[in-house]
Design an enzyme around this catalytic site. Structure first.
Site, PDB file in Angstrom:
ATOM      1  CB  SER A   1      -0.941   0.003   1.206  1.00  0.00           C
ATOM      2  OG  SER A   1      -0.197   0.137   2.395  1.00  0.00           O
TER       3      SER A   1
ATOM      4  CE  LYS B   1      -2.714   2.177   4.214  1.00  0.00           C
ATOM      5  NZ  LYS B   1      -1.916   1.011   4.644  1.00  0.00           N
TER       6      LYS B   1
END
Lengths: 146, 418
Positions: free
Chosen positions: A67, A104
């Site tokens: 990701s 993230k």
């Protein structure tokens, strides 16, 4: 009456140096000319020192998934995480979100927190009050095998 | 001024840092070999589960109350403790690490500081950097800082985890609040005798006359009284090395034959010798004990120990295990199923400073041999070099059925992030 003093003192303890950095050489071993390098000896480069600024607050994690591929963070990479760094907008953070650790990019805007992946295949996540959410630490380095 | 910084439910808190799913849930940690309950989360305490009880008796209780059970993960707790103590060193150079999860700090020359703010800062930094919640008690003596710490721990919302006893009013209130058995250094027996005298709390205790205390107890109780009055009598002890070292374990099953027990005791003795060498001490006394399973009341019970004074101080694995194994032959009784054994070494003296014996001495070859053994065993992590009296085939393992990963000491065990 109180006297004004600097707000807090910080005590620094001596750094412990492991013996694998430098060799001790006695200049009088041989009868020959002493090494001209003796006066210029320095400790070897230590990756620990380069990558870890705060030993007590540093932890490691392994990446699973892609990701964050756009930020150079790939599957199986090793993350260096420093918990002492304040989480701010744009920093890459390891968070605990609804039962799982995730890495993230933090987006903080107008009191709202978003977790932004660096891969168009993954959606951006808005953190709401319903989420079980903690910012666990800030990623400072990524170590990868080539 | 002194501060006592105590990590809240330390073992549970360490587990929660790396497994935040355990947050706000009842968690209990078991001792070595999954024997007894040794650490509880606040939620687990509320279920009524007592400390120290044998885990096997409470299996059903754990299930009914949804308590997560974990084996103790000492490599993890040890590393997290080191981090906490290192951070504390940043706040004052005067610190006494009192146990794995608590430390006394002394603040000299902090008159112009707001110590409550300072305490909050200590707490905040430890929580942010390591994830471990703490309670901080600050007062004019060590014993009072312990009392202040109990208040901070008991009322986390009101105090934000930090309580300072800095006025007469707070001092008296705190002493009236704390019951005798919760005062540092007052054990069950002392409490009973003080209750007979009509003392219910620490405030009653400090009103007893010096003469009466010295006559009925000892100088340490008198010192405690002074400490509770706010007069420092206990100074910081910089613990450089431990005074006793022990390795004791319950066996996975029971042993009724002497050979297995000899092997175990030899291994425990070797481990004690290693610990001695690590802190550069020699021991003068070796204590060995054996015990049957006292939870099984229907089997024949036997409990025995022996202490041996050595002719010279030593830290050689060879000497210590030889003596310990000889002790086993003296202690062992046929027909008993033994469940637990241990080796304790005492009378520790530094290796570079001890009384030489004129007639008997350590074989001078032991010292360099041990140095080589330690080097090899450190390099290859597991104990590659053992004594012949230790079992070479079998690798004994602790029962650790619910062990969490070694998140900070083994690269294969670090957390995974998605």
């Amino acid at each position: 009456m109180t006297v004004k003093t600097p707000q807090y003192l910080t005590f620094f303890s001596l750094k412990d140096i492991k013996s694998n950095g430098i060799l001790f050489m006695d200049i009088s071993i041989s009868a020959g000319f002493p090494s001209p390098a003796d006066d210029f000896k320095e400790t070897r480069i230590s990756l620990d020192e380069e990558l870890i600024k705060n030993k007590e607050a540093t932890f490691f994690a392994k990446v699973s998934g892609q990701s964050m591929i756009g930020a150079g963070i790939d599957n199986n990479d090793l993350l260096v995480i420093d918990r002492s760094i304040e989480p701010t907008n744009n920093k890459i953070a390891v968070c605990f979100l609804d039962g799982e650790f995730t890495v993230k990019r933090l987006r903080v805007d107008n009191g709202e927190v978003w977790l932004q992946p660096e891969n168009p295949k993954y959606p951006i996540i808005k953190i709401t009050e319903e989420n079980d959410f903690v910012i666990w630490g800030i990623v400072t380095n990524v170590i990868k095998k080539v | 001024m002194y501060a006592l910084v105590d990590c809240n439910n330390f073992y549970v808190s360490c587990e929660r840092v790396f497994n935040p799913n355990l947050q706000n849930k009842p968690v209990a940690i078991l001792s070595n070999n999954d024997g007894c309950v040794i650490s509880l989360s606040d939620e687990a305490k509320k279920t009524g589960l007592p400390f120290g009880v044998p885990a096997f008796k409470y299996e059903a209780f754990f299930k009914v109350n949804n308590i997560t059970i974990l084996s103790s993960n000492y490599p993890l707790y040890g590393d997290m403790s080191t981090r906490v103590m290192k951070i504390l060193h940043q706040f004052t150079p005067d610190i006494e690490v009192y146990s794995i999860d608590e430390a006394f700090l002394e603040f000299k020359g902090f008159q112009n500081y707001n110590l409550e703010d300072y305490g909050l800062k200590i707490r905040k930094r430890i929580l942010q950097w390591t994830g471990i919640p703490t309670s901080v008690g600050i007062a004019s003596t060590k014993a009072l800082s312990k009392v202040a710490n109990k208040i901070a721990r008991k009322y986390p919302k009101k105090t934000n985890g930090v309580y300072v006893i800095d006025s007469d009013e707070k001092h008296i209130k705190a002493l009236r609040w704390i019951s005798l058995k919760n005062v540092w250094g007052i054990g069950n027996r002392l409490e009973k005798r003080l209750l007979l005298k009509g003392c219910k709390n620490a405030l009653d205790f400090i009103q007893l006359s010096d003469r009466w205390i010295l006559k009925n107890f000892s100088v340490s109780e008198w010192k405690l009284k002074k400490e509770l009055q706010g007069v420092p009598k206990f100074l910081l002890e910089e613990i450089s090395s431990k005074k006793n070292i022990a390795t004791t374990r319950s066996f996975e099953s029971t042993f009724s034959d002497i050979d297995n027990i000899k092997e175990r005791v030899a291994t425990f003795a070797t481990s004690c010798a290693e610990k001695l060498r690590k802190q550069q001490s020699n021991c003068q006394i070796i204590i060995v004990f054996l015990r049957s399973n006292h939870y099984k009341k229907d089997t024949k019970q036997h409990k025995a120990s022996i202490s041996i004074v050595l002719p010279y101080p030593t830290n050689s694995s060879l000497t210590i295990s030889k003596v310990a194994v000889q002790a086993v032959t003296q202690l062992f009784k046929k027909g008993i199923a033994y469940k637990r054994a241990g080796v304790l070494v005492s009378g520790l003296v530094p290796t570079n400073n001890y009384q030489l014996n004129l007639f008997v001495q350590e074989n001078p070859k032991h010292k360099p041999l041990m140095r080589v053994v330690d080097k090899i065993n450190t390099k290859f992590k597991a104990n590659k070099i053992k004594l012949a009296s230790q079992d070479l085939q079998q690798t004994w393992k602790m029962r650790q059925e619910r062990l969490s990963p070694k998140y900070t000491t083994n690269i294969n065990d670090i957390i995974t992030v998605k």
